[in-house]
Structure formats: structure tokens, C-alpha cells
Design a protein around this motif. Structure first.
Motif, PDB file in Angstrom:
ATOM      1  N   GLU A   1     -39.706  47.621 -10.942  1.00 45.44           N
ATOM      2  CA  GLU A   1     -38.632  47.823 -12.091  1.00 45.44           C
ATOM      3  C   GLU A   1     -38.327  46.478 -12.602  1.00 45.44           C
ATOM      4  OE1 GLU A   1     -36.450  51.650 -10.104  1.00 45.44           O
ATOM      5  OE2 GLU A   1     -35.893  49.721  -9.244  1.00 45.44           O
ATOM      6  N   GLN A   2     -38.147  45.483 -12.136  1.00 39.82           N
ATOM      7  CA  GLN A   2     -37.848  44.066 -12.307  1.00 39.82           C
ATOM      8  C   GLN A   2     -38.553  43.730 -13.541  1.00 39.82           C
ATOM      9  OE1 GLN A   2     -37.065  41.429  -9.267  1.00 39.82           O
ATOM     10  NE2 GLN A   2     -35.278  42.364  -8.354  1.00 39.82           N
ATOM     11  N   ARG A   3     -39.894  43.751 -13.282  1.00 40.34           N
ATOM     12  CA  ARG A   3     -40.964  43.354 -14.073  1.00 40.34           C
ATOM     13  C   ARG A   3     -40.997  44.122 -15.365  1.00 40.34           C
ATOM     14  NH1 ARG A   3     -45.360  42.476  -9.725  1.00 40.34           N
ATOM     15  NH2 ARG A   3     -45.658  44.462 -10.306  1.00 40.34           N
ATOM     16  N   VAL A   4     -40.887  45.382 -15.183  1.00 35.56           N
ATOM     17  CA  VAL A   4     -40.839  46.354 -16.654  1.00 35.56           C
ATOM     18  C   VAL A   4     -39.752  46.221 -17.209  1.00 35.56           C
ATOM     19  CG1 VAL A   4     -40.623  48.750 -16.950  1.00 35.56           C
ATOM     20  CG2 VAL A   4     -42.425  48.218 -15.292  1.00 35.56           C
ATOM     21  N   THR A   5     -38.632  45.933 -16.780  1.00 31.86           N
ATOM     22  CA  THR A   5     -37.262  45.695 -17.190  1.00 31.86           C
ATOM     23  C   THR A   5     -37.464  44.328 -18.485  1.00 31.86           C
ATOM     24  OG1 THR A   5     -35.876  46.834 -15.622  1.00 31.86           O
ATOM     25  CG2 THR A   5     -34.850  45.123 -17.264  1.00 31.86           C
ATOM     26  N   GLN A   6     -38.095  43.264 -17.604  1.00 32.29           N
ATOM     27  CA  GLN A   6     -38.195  42.051 -18.519  1.00 32.29           C
ATOM     28  C   GLN A   6     -39.172  42.305 -19.509  1.00 32.29           C
ATOM     29  OE1 GLN A   6     -36.609  39.455 -18.082  1.00 32.29           O
ATOM     30  NE2 GLN A   6     -37.493  38.392 -19.876  1.00 32.29           N
ATOM     31  N   LYS A   7     -40.599  42.811 -19.329  1.00 32.17           N
ATOM     32  CA  LYS A   7     -41.364  43.262 -20.348  1.00 32.17           C
ATOM     33  C   LYS A   7     -40.742  44.006 -21.443  1.00 32.17           C
ATOM     34  CE  LYS A   7     -44.985  41.505 -18.845  1.00 32.17           C
ATOM     35  NZ  LYS A   7     -45.711  40.244 -19.272  1.00 32.17           N
ATOM     36  N   ILE A   8     -40.126  45.111 -21.413  1.00 30.65           N
ATOM     37  CA  ILE A   8     -39.405  46.046 -22.096  1.00 30.65           C
ATOM     38  C   ILE A   8     -38.275  45.108 -22.928  1.00 30.65           C
ATOM     39  CG2 ILE A   8     -37.822  47.876 -22.517  1.00 30.65           C
ATOM     40  CD1 ILE A   8     -39.097  49.229 -20.085  1.00 30.65           C
ATOM     41  N   LYS A   9     -37.558  44.282 -22.356  1.00 35.60           N
ATOM     42  CA  LYS A   9     -36.753  43.274 -22.864  1.00 35.60           C
ATOM     43  C   LYS A   9     -37.356  42.466 -23.971  1.00 35.60           C
ATOM     44  CE  LYS A   9     -32.887  43.110 -19.643  1.00 35.60           C
ATOM     45  NZ  LYS A   9     -32.172  42.027 -18.633  1.00 35.60           N
ATOM     46  N   GLU A  10     -38.472  41.963 -23.534  1.00 35.80           N
ATOM     47  CA  GLU A  10     -39.339  40.906 -24.260  1.00 35.80           C
ATOM     48  C   GLU A  10     -40.036  41.700 -25.635  1.00 35.80           C
ATOM     49  OE1 GLU A  10     -41.925  39.185 -21.617  1.00 35.80           O
ATOM     50  OE2 GLU A  10     -40.400  37.956 -20.682  1.00 35.80           O
ATOM     51  N   SER A  11     -40.268  43.109 -25.434  1.00 34.55           N
ATOM     52  CA  SER A  11     -41.014  43.636 -26.394  1.00 34.55           C
ATOM     53  C   SER A  11     -40.280  43.808 -27.722  1.00 34.55           C
ATOM     54  CB  SER A  11     -41.296  45.225 -26.060  1.00 34.55           C
ATOM     55  OG  SER A  11     -40.447  45.909 -25.712  1.00 34.55           O
ATOM     56  N   GLY A  12     -38.922  43.990 -27.603  1.00 25.65           N
ATOM     57  CA  GLY A  12     -38.053  44.300 -28.773  1.00 25.65           C
ATOM     58  C   GLY A  12     -38.364  45.636 -29.468  1.00 25.65           C
ATOM     59  N   ASP A  13     -38.826  46.600 -28.522  1.00 29.38           N
ATOM     60  CA  ASP A  13     -38.968  48.117 -29.224  1.00 29.38           C
ATOM     61  C   ASP A  13     -37.881  48.760 -29.202  1.00 29.38           C
ATOM     62  OD1 ASP A  13     -41.666  47.427 -29.154  1.00 29.38           O
ATOM     63  OD2 ASP A  13     -41.957  48.391 -27.289  1.00 29.38           O
ATOM     64  N   PHE A  14     -36.794  48.311 -28.979  1.00 26.88           N
ATOM     65  CA  PHE A  14     -35.473  49.049 -28.870  1.00 26.88           C
ATOM     66  C   PHE A  14     -34.355  48.558 -29.547  1.00 26.88           C
ATOM     67  CE2 PHE A  14     -37.643  50.427 -24.800  1.00 26.88           C
ATOM     68  CZ  PHE A  14     -37.571  51.622 -25.044  1.00 26.88           C
ATOM     69  N   LYS A  15     -33.605  49.140 -30.217  1.00 24.46           N
ATOM     70  CA  LYS A  15     -32.505  48.526 -31.077  1.00 24.46           C
ATOM     71  C   LYS A  15     -31.395  48.226 -30.261  1.00 24.46           C
ATOM     72  CE  LYS A  15     -33.780  51.427 -35.129  1.00 24.46           C
ATOM     73  NZ  LYS A  15     -33.207  52.439 -36.225  1.00 24.46           N
ATOM     74  N   LYS A  16     -31.016  48.674 -29.330  1.00 24.55           N
ATOM     75  CA  LYS A  16     -29.871  48.191 -28.456  1.00 24.55           C
ATOM     76  C   LYS A  16     -30.341  47.241 -27.356  1.00 24.55           C
ATOM     77  CE  LYS A  16     -26.819  52.091 -29.388  1.00 24.55           C
ATOM     78  NZ  LYS A  16     -25.905  53.054 -29.071  1.00 24.55           N
TER      79      LYS A  16
ATOM     80  N   VAL B   1     -31.379  46.054 -23.734  1.00 26.54           N
ATOM     81  CA  VAL B   1     -32.046  47.052 -22.501  1.00 26.54           C
ATOM     82  C   VAL B   1     -31.242  46.504 -21.255  1.00 26.54           C
ATOM     83  CG1 VAL B   1     -33.908  47.133 -21.076  1.00 26.54           C
ATOM     84  CG2 VAL B   1     -34.213  47.054 -23.570  1.00 26.54           C
ATOM     85  N   LYS B   2     -30.411  47.524 -20.739  1.00 20.79           N
ATOM     86  CA  LYS B   2     -29.921  47.128 -19.390  1.00 20.79           C
ATOM     87  C   LYS B   2     -30.766  47.035 -18.070  1.00 20.79           C
ATOM     88  CE  LYS B   2     -25.820  48.791 -18.808  1.00 20.79           C
ATOM     89  NZ  LYS B   2     -24.742  49.933 -18.666  1.00 20.79           N
ATOM     90  N   GLY B   3     -31.753  48.034 -18.016  1.00 17.83           N
ATOM     91  CA  GLY B   3     -32.735  48.050 -17.089  1.00 17.83           C
ATOM     92  C   GLY B   3     -33.589  49.398 -17.199  1.00 17.83           C
ATOM     93  N   ALA B   4     -34.373  49.365 -16.266  1.00 21.13           N
ATOM     94  CA  ALA B   4     -35.679  50.359 -16.156  1.00 21.13           C
ATOM     95  C   ALA B   4     -35.772  50.751 -14.616  1.00 21.13           C
ATOM     96  CB  ALA B   4     -36.952  50.082 -16.644  1.00 21.13           C
ATOM     97  N   ARG B   5     -35.483  52.095 -14.377  1.00 20.03           N
ATOM     98  CA  ARG B   5     -35.558  52.777 -13.113  1.00 20.03           C
ATOM     99  C   ARG B   5     -36.684  53.807 -12.922  1.00 20.03           C
ATOM    100  NH1 ARG B   5     -33.304  48.647 -12.241  1.00 20.03           N
ATOM    101  NH2 ARG B   5     -31.264  48.302 -11.897  1.00 20.03           N
ATOM    102  N   MET B   6     -37.493  53.514 -11.929  1.00 20.14           N
ATOM    103  CA  MET B   6     -38.426  54.945 -11.464  1.00 20.14           C
ATOM    104  C   MET B   6     -37.501  56.002 -10.947  1.00 20.14           C
ATOM    105  SD  MET B   6     -41.744  53.088  -9.430  1.00 20.14           S
ATOM    106  CE  MET B   6     -42.480  51.932 -10.171  1.00 20.14           C
TER     107      MET B   6
END
Length: 91
Positions: free
Chosen positions: A11-26, A28-33
């Protein structure tokens, strides 16, 4: 609680990758399974990963789901039963 740290680490690694991707306009607080379940083992609740099995029925469009909990972590192979995990660590 699982006997390994795979879920929180992923979850931590995925959250970091999503934050770095810039795919979301708002921001990113986190990603949970979402595929986690709680199992009562004796007097202790344990967390286990879950796979939802989709059942296809003749003549029915809606496919019921049957949750299947894993006895071993699908990522590292550590037993999710506390007594088995203790045995594995001693070996």
C-alpha cells in the motif's frame, strides 16, 4: 493483523507511485487494498487476504461472489495462521 507486513508495504509503495504519476487532479491521500477479511481464530482476530470468486450461473446475468480467504500470504508465502507462523519462524 497479518503475520507479515506485505499489505502495508505494498500500500505504501503503490501510494507513492500514484502520487508520482500525476494521474489525478487532486492530491492522493493513500491507496488501500480492498480484498482483506477478518477471521476469528480462537479468541484472536487475524487479517487475511481474500479472493472473491465469481460464480457464473446458467440463465442468470448477475454473478454471485464467494469470498475465499488465503491461509498463506499470496505475496511472501508466510502462513496467516498465528500458530503456523510461529512454527515457521522457529524453523
Amino acid at each position: 493483523m497479518m503475520n507479515c507486513d506485505c499489505i502495508s508495504e505494498i500500500e505504501q509503495r503503490v501510494t507513492q507511485k500514484i502520487k508520482e504519476s500525476g494521474d489525478f487532479k487532486k492530491p492522493v491521500k493513500g491507496a488501500r487494498m480492498k480484498e482483506l477479511g477478518f477471521v476469528l481464530s480462537g479468541s484472536t482476530f487475524t487479517t487475511r487476504t481474500v479472493t472473491n470468486l465469481e460464480v457464473e450461473l446458467e440463465g442468470q446475468k448477475k454473478k454471485p461472489l464467494i469470498p475465499m480467504t488465503h491461509n498463506y500470504c499470496p505475496f511472501c508465502g508466510v502462513s496467516q495462521r498465528p500458530e503456523k507462523a510461529a512454527e515457521e519462524k522457529e524453523s
